[in-house]
Design a protein around this motif. Structure first.
Motif, short mmCIF file in Angstrom:
data_model
loop_
_atom_site.label_atom_id
_atom_site.label_comp_id
_atom_site.label_asym_id
_atom_site.label_seq_id
_atom_site.Cartn_x
_atom_site.Cartn_y
_atom_site.Cartn_z
N PHE A 150 -1.59 -7.08 5.27
CA PHE A 150 -1.90 -5.66 5.47
C PHE A 150 -1.21 -4.77 4.45
N VAL A 151 -0.14 -5.25 3.83
CA VAL A 151 0.44 -4.50 2.70
C VAL A 151 -0.58 -4.45 1.56
N LEU A 152 -1.21 -5.59 1.28
CA LEU A 152 -2.23 -5.64 0.23
C LEU A 152 -3.45 -4.80 0.60
N LEU A 153 -3.86 -4.87 1.88
CA LEU A 153 -5.01 -4.08 2.32
C LEU A 153 -4.70 -2.59 2.23
N GLU A 154 -3.50 -2.20 2.65
CA GLU A 154 -3.10 -0.80 2.59
C GLU A 154 -3.05 -0.31 1.16
N LEU A 155 -2.58 -1.17 0.25
CA LEU A 155 -2.52 -0.82 -1.17
C LEU A 155 -3.91 -0.53 -1.72
N ALA A 156 -4.88 -1.37 -1.37
CA ALA A 156 -6.25 -1.20 -1.85
C ALA A 156 -6.89 0.07 -1.28
N ILE A 157 -6.73 0.28 0.03
CA ILE A 157 -7.35 1.45 0.67
C ILE A 157 -6.69 2.74 0.19
N THR A 158 -5.38 2.71 0.02
CA THR A 158 -4.67 3.89 -0.47
C THR A 158 -5.12 4.23 -1.89
N PHE A 159 -5.31 3.20 -2.74
CA PHE A 159 -5.80 3.43 -4.09
C PHE A 159 -7.17 4.13 -4.05
N TYR A 160 -8.04 3.66 -3.15
CA TYR A 160 -9.36 4.28 -3.01
C TYR A 160 -9.24 5.74 -2.58
N ARG A 178 -1.67 8.30 2.31
CA ARG A 178 -1.66 6.85 2.40
C ARG A 178 -2.55 6.40 3.56
N ALA A 179 -3.10 5.21 3.42
CA ALA A 179 -4.01 4.69 4.46
C ALA A 179 -3.26 4.38 5.74
N LEU A 180 -2.09 3.78 5.60
CA LEU A 180 -1.27 3.43 6.76
C LEU A 180 0.16 3.88 6.52
N GLY A 181 0.86 4.19 7.58
CA GLY A 181 2.26 4.55 7.45
C GLY A 181 3.11 3.30 7.23
N GLU A 182 4.28 3.49 6.64
CA GLU A 182 5.16 2.35 6.38
C GLU A 182 5.60 1.68 7.68
N GLY A 183 5.68 2.46 8.75
CA GLY A 183 6.09 1.90 10.03
C GLY A 183 5.03 1.04 10.68
N ASP A 184 3.77 1.18 10.23
CA ASP A 184 2.69 0.40 10.83
C ASP A 184 2.76 -1.07 10.44
N MET A 185 3.25 -1.35 9.25
CA MET A 185 3.24 -2.72 8.73
C MET A 185 4.05 -3.69 9.59
N PRO A 186 5.31 -3.34 9.94
CA PRO A 186 6.06 -4.27 10.79
C PRO A 186 5.39 -4.51 12.13
N ILE A 187 4.74 -3.48 12.69
CA ILE A 187 4.07 -3.64 13.99
C ILE A 187 2.88 -4.58 13.85
N VAL A 188 2.16 -4.48 12.74
CA VAL A 188 1.07 -5.42 12.47
C VAL A 188 1.61 -6.84 12.42
N GLY A 189 2.76 -7.02 11.75
CA GLY A 189 3.38 -8.34 11.68
C GLY A 189 3.79 -8.85 13.05
N VAL A 190 4.32 -7.96 13.88
CA VAL A 190 4.71 -8.33 15.24
C VAL A 190 3.50 -8.81 16.03
N ILE A 191 2.38 -8.11 15.90
CA ILE A 191 1.15 -8.50 16.60
C ILE A 191 0.72 -9.90 16.18
N GLY A 192 0.73 -10.16 14.88
CA GLY A 192 0.36 -11.49 14.39
C GLY A 192 1.30 -12.57 14.88
#
Length: 252
Positions: A150-160, A178-192
């Motif tokens: 999701f870091v890579l996905l966020e990078l791509a969407i933010t670039f767009y 930005r597409a996602l907040g920096e705090g969203d990434m760890p929560i995504v990792g927790v979900i996975g």
């Protein structure tokens, strides 16, 4: 039935403590001083019988007994959500360390969600705590996999958003969005880490769908309000855990 009621009441008490965290942590107020709660409007020191979870709010009709200013509805909401989550997890886990850690993890998610709703930013140390708790009961490989993906996905969407959408719409404000907040990434990792790949993707997809509702409302009401995503990620995680919905098997 009696045990379930006791667990629910214990959850209400913890919910009251989470309200303290939600209020004090973003403002940098000590959890030890001042002891006890006070009205944020008139600083009236709330008496113990005015601080009983949910019941005192109803008894006081949502107003301070000193200045009659309104008390935020978020207080009983947090308490009821905490009590419900506590009871749900208790009903689905054997009593043990896994249950205690999982409940603690969801408590931190509740705190993060309500802080995110109010400030659109969350303390980094709470994110570290929730990740550590997830590692204890989850899969660290999936945590890293989801976070990195999701870091890579966020990078791509933010670039767009910043380079393409901003130019198409001539909206300079998008150049720093930005597409996602920096705090969203760890929560995504927790979900996975907690759910694995298929259920993890399902939970994140569900969170994205739920987050569309306030985003659409803000669009049509012409309000430029950033949508807090951590509450929806937490809700997607909770719903997926207890429903067992799996997009990969639902359409096959």
């Amino acid at each position: 039935m009696i045990i379930s009621l006791i667990v629910f009441l214990v959850g209400l008490v913890f919910g009251s403590f989470l309200n303290v965290l939600i209020y004090r942590l973003p403002l940098g107020i000590s959890l030890l001083k001042p002891i006890g709660s006070a009205c944020p409007h008139c600083n009236y020191k709330i008496k113990w019988y005015e601080n009983i979870p949910v019941f005192s709010y109803l008894f006081l009709k949502g107003r301070c007994s000193s200045c009659s200013d309104s008390i935020s509805k978020s207080y009983p909401i947090v308490e009821l959500i905490t009590a419900a989550v506590t009871l749900m997890l208790y009903s689905n886990f054997w009593i043990g360390w896994d249950m205690i850690i999982t409940i603690s993890l969801f408590y931190v998610l509740i705190v993060l969600s309500f802080i995110d709703l109010k400030y659109r930013a969350v303390p980094d140390y709470l994110l570290i705590i929730v990740v550590i708790l997830a590692i204890l009961v989850g899969d660290i490989i999936n945590i890293l996999l989801f976070t990195g993906g999701f870091v890579l996905l966020e990078l791509a969407i933010t670039f767009y958003i910043q380079n393409i959408k901003a130019k198409i719409t001539q909206n300079k404000e998008l150049e720093n969005q930005r597409a996602l907040g920096e705090g969203d990434m760890p929560i995504v990792g927790v979900i996975g880490g907690l759910l694995g790949v298929q259920l993890g993707i399902t939970a994140i997809f569900l969170a994205a769908v739920l987050a569309l509702l306030p985003a659409i409302y803000n669009l049509y009401s012409k309000k430029e309000i950033e949508t807090a995503f951590i509450p929806f990620l937490s809700l997607g995680l909770l719903v997926t855990i207890f429903s067992g919905i799996n997009l990969f098997t639902l359409f096959t």
